[in-house]
Design a protein around this motif. Structure first.
Motif, PDB file in Angstrom:
ATOM      1  N   VAL A  68      -4.557 -12.877  18.240  1.00  0.00           N
ATOM      2  CA  VAL A  68      -4.409 -12.880  16.780  1.00  0.00           C
ATOM      3  C   VAL A  68      -3.733 -11.584  16.330  1.00  0.00           C
ATOM      4  CG1 VAL A  68      -6.352 -14.433  16.405  1.00  0.00           C
ATOM      5  CG2 VAL A  68      -6.762 -11.976  16.399  1.00  0.00           C
ATOM      6  N   PRO A  69      -2.891 -11.644  15.306  1.00  0.00           N
ATOM      7  CA  PRO A  69      -2.229 -10.421  14.819  1.00  0.00           C
ATOM      8  C   PRO A  69      -3.174  -9.457  14.116  1.00  0.00           C
ATOM      9  CG  PRO A  69      -0.984 -12.374  14.186  1.00  0.00           C
ATOM     10  CD  PRO A  69      -2.316 -12.845  14.698  1.00  0.00           C
ATOM     11  N   ASN A  70      -4.335  -9.986  13.628  1.00  0.00           N
ATOM     12  CA  ASN A  70      -5.244  -9.189  12.813  1.00  0.00           C
ATOM     13  C   ASN A  70      -6.572  -9.925  12.840  1.00  0.00           C
ATOM     14  OD1 ASN A  70      -6.548  -7.708  10.819  1.00  0.00           O
ATOM     15  ND2 ASN A  70      -5.021  -8.084   9.231  1.00  0.00           N
ATOM     16  N   SER A  71      -7.556  -9.365  13.545  1.00  0.00           N
ATOM     17  CA  SER A  71      -8.766 -10.122  13.885  1.00  0.00           C
ATOM     18  C   SER A  71      -9.782 -10.168  12.756  1.00  0.00           C
ATOM     19  CB  SER A  71      -9.390  -9.510  15.140  1.00  0.00           C
ATOM     20  OG  SER A  71     -10.528 -10.249  15.517  1.00  0.00           O
ATOM     21  N   ILE A  72      -9.436 -10.911  11.712  1.00  0.00           N
ATOM     22  CA  ILE A  72     -10.344 -11.050  10.567  1.00  0.00           C
ATOM     23  C   ILE A  72      -9.941 -12.307   9.813  1.00  0.00           C
ATOM     24  CG2 ILE A  72      -8.913  -9.466   9.202  1.00  0.00           C
ATOM     25  CD1 ILE A  72     -12.705  -9.511   8.968  1.00  0.00           C
ATOM     26  N   CYS A  73     -10.942 -12.925   9.133  1.00  0.00           N
ATOM     27  CA  CYS A  73     -10.805 -14.311   8.658  1.00  0.00           C
ATOM     28  C   CYS A  73      -9.575 -14.584   7.787  1.00  0.00           C
ATOM     29  CB  CYS A  73     -12.046 -14.707   7.870  1.00  0.00           C
ATOM     30  SG  CYS A  73     -13.572 -14.587   8.806  1.00  0.00           S
ATOM     31  N   GLY A  74      -9.562 -14.030   6.564  1.00  0.00           N
ATOM     32  CA  GLY A  74      -8.501 -14.359   5.611  1.00  0.00           C
ATOM     33  C   GLY A  74      -7.109 -14.072   6.162  1.00  0.00           C
TER      34      GLY A  74
END
Ligand SMILES: [Ca+2]
Length: 521
Positions: free
Chosen positions: A70-76
């Motif tokens: 993932v490019p950015n490990s957080i939901c939104g």
């Protein structure tokens, strides 16, 4: 004559329309929230935590990707990447609390414009109302595990039941009532297994007397790494709340459900209070409770995956449907003493990806190529024989699904996490990832250092070797690769970037503006 020609042209178009539709696959995208590949038996994890027969079916009849990042490990932010096929510094959604600018080009809009029937059902978490969907039926913000209020095509509705089951049922219901002359994109987006990991009442006690094996790094003391790793707030030891531990029940249960809940948890909680464990014993107790609850929620997801696959079978749609199962990011199941996500470390960087497309994907195949949720939009457009816009930043997975990884497939990947200050106090960082290495930079004024991890010699990622002279050449090469990636991906030097407080960006940009408001993490 002209009228005749027009009529003939119209007749030809009409005659060819159903054929064209039949050639384009349906797309079922099952997207989970915080689903760790450690919890999917198709990944054959060493701890063998859970059997997931329905998810495994997608792998057995299709392909398992072993390194989906993932490019950015957080939901939104991860969800914004799926909609756009672009990194967060381009789509404007850096961290939870941002508001997605739904006016920008998105994959569902392109499929819809090309004649696909589109729906998103379940967790959305992008604050602004969904665009590009003929039907949307979403949880506001994070959503509740039981009896969830939802928003259906702009109208508030209230449901009774377990949210995972409802999302599965609503998905099948939409499939049943769809316009059968059109191909479809169904985005079935589960809330589970997100914190607070509240299982269905039918799964309470599902694991019997089983004692779950502990990860090797459950008691990690962060020796060999820097301040960011030492000072986070996401450990079973320090961060686990009464709600996480089910020492208090989830607020969304109704009275009747609460009785069933208490009948299971209360005797166990009483034993816990009597024993009153401390130190490592308390962490061990919490880990067992966490695994029962987290994996219990995954069991319900798995059953609801089965529900959708069964419907495709019953309707004869299996052969004409691309089924993709993934998660907005991975999750720590006690590794490094943690729960949650956010880091460039493997359990949160890597997310499950299973894909089945009969006649295209070899059953039981797997791929170790570096792929990403960044590639999903491109893949779906490509599957539908639509052009992929030049400014999308991922790449279609179609060749890989066909078993032919292109010679120039990516061998490195850019990561960037922005949410600090924020829940769990993980510091901002960016970096480059390859098969073997991770070079990353915590870049805030008070916490500012580089780390190099060698996963070949250090698979549990316990030791920073950035200053080890033996790695000097590697460090130099990876710095050059990181610079190349930042340039190619147009990452602004300025942080926070200028766009942060414009368009979709800014920590408070979404407050009070959307019906589908986000809260929590
Ligand atoms: Ca998530």
């Amino acid at each position: 004559m002209l009228r005749f020609l027009l009529r003939t042209a119209a007749a030809v178009l009409l005659a060819s329309a159903p054929l064209a539709a039949a050639e384009r696959p349906n797309i079922v995208f099952i997207f989970c929230d915080d689903l760790a590949s450690q919890a999917i038996s198709a990944y054959d994890h060493k701890l063998k935590l859970l059997d997931t027969p329905h998810m495994d079916r997608i792998a057995k009849e299709g392909m398992r990707f072993d390194r989906c990042l993932v490019p950015n490990s957080i939901c939104g932010p991860s969800r914004a990447v799926v909609q756009t096929g672009k990194y967060n510094h381009i789509n404007g959604f850096y961290h939870n609390g941002n508001r997605f600018n739904g006016d920008q080009p998105t994959m569902p809009k392109m499929l819809q414009a090309a004649g696909y029937q589109t729906a998103v059902i379940g967790k959305w978490h992008l604050v602004s109302d969904p665009q590009g969907y003929d039907h949307w039926h979403i949880l506001p913000g994070q959503g509740a595990y039981y009896n969830p209020p939802m928003i259906r095509d702009g109208q508030q509705v209230k449901h009774t039941g377990y949210t995972t089951d409802l999302i599965g049922d609503f998905s099948v219901e939409w499939l049943k009532n769809r316009d059968k002359t059109k191909p479809f994109l169904l985005m079935c987006q589960h809330k589970a297994p997100h914190r607070e990991w509240a299982p269905s009442l039918r799964h309470l006690g599902w694991s019997g007397d089983r004692v779950f094996p502990e990860p090797e790094t459950l008691f990690d003391d962060y020796y060999g790494r820097g301040r960011a790793e030492k000072e986070q707030d996401m450990t079973l030891e320090k961060t686990f709340t009464l709600l996480d531990a089910k020492l208090t029940p989830p607020p969304s249960l109704n009275e009747e459900q609460l009785k069933v809940w208490n009948a299971y948890y209360e005797p166990l909680n009483e034993q816990f209070r009597q024993a009153n464990p401390t130190g490592k014993d308390l962490v061990k107790w919490r880990y067992q409770r966490y695994m029962h609850d987290y994996l219990g929620t995954v069991k319900a997801v798995d059953e609801n995956v089965g529900k959708v696959l069964d419907y495709l079978d019953a309707e004869g749609l299996t052969d004409s449907t691309l089924v993709v199962l993934s998660s907005d990011q991975g999750f720590y199941l006690g590794e490094h003493g943690w729960f949650d996500k956010r880091w460039i470390y493997e359990e949160s960087l890597s997310t499950p990806l299973l894909a089945r497309w009969p006649g295209v994907t070899q059953p039981g195949s797997s791929s170790k190529a570096i792929v990403s949720v960044l590639d999903f939009a491109e893949t779906f457009l490509d599957a539908a024989s639509l052009p992929i816009p030049d400014d999308m930043q991922g790449r279609s997975l179609l060749p890989l699904l066909k078993g032919q990884t292109p010679a120039d497939w990516r061998t490195s990947f850019y990561y960037h996490y922005y949410e600090y200050p924020g829940p769990h106090s993980v510091r901002k960082h960016y970096g480059v990832v390859t098969d073997r290495y991770k070079l990353f930079h915590f870049y805030e004024p008070d916490v500012n250092y580089w780390t190099l991890i060698d996963r070949q010699t250090d698979p549990n990622e316990m030791t920073d070797v950035y200053r080890d002279p033996a790695y000097a050449d590697t460090v130099k090469e990876l710095h050059a690769e990181l610079t190349r990636l930042r340039t190619e991906l147009k990452v602004p030097d300025q942080d926070p970037p200028e766009s942060y407080n414009r368009g979709g960006g800014g920590p408070n940009a979404g407050k009070g503006k959307g019906k589908a408001k986000a809260k929590g993490n």
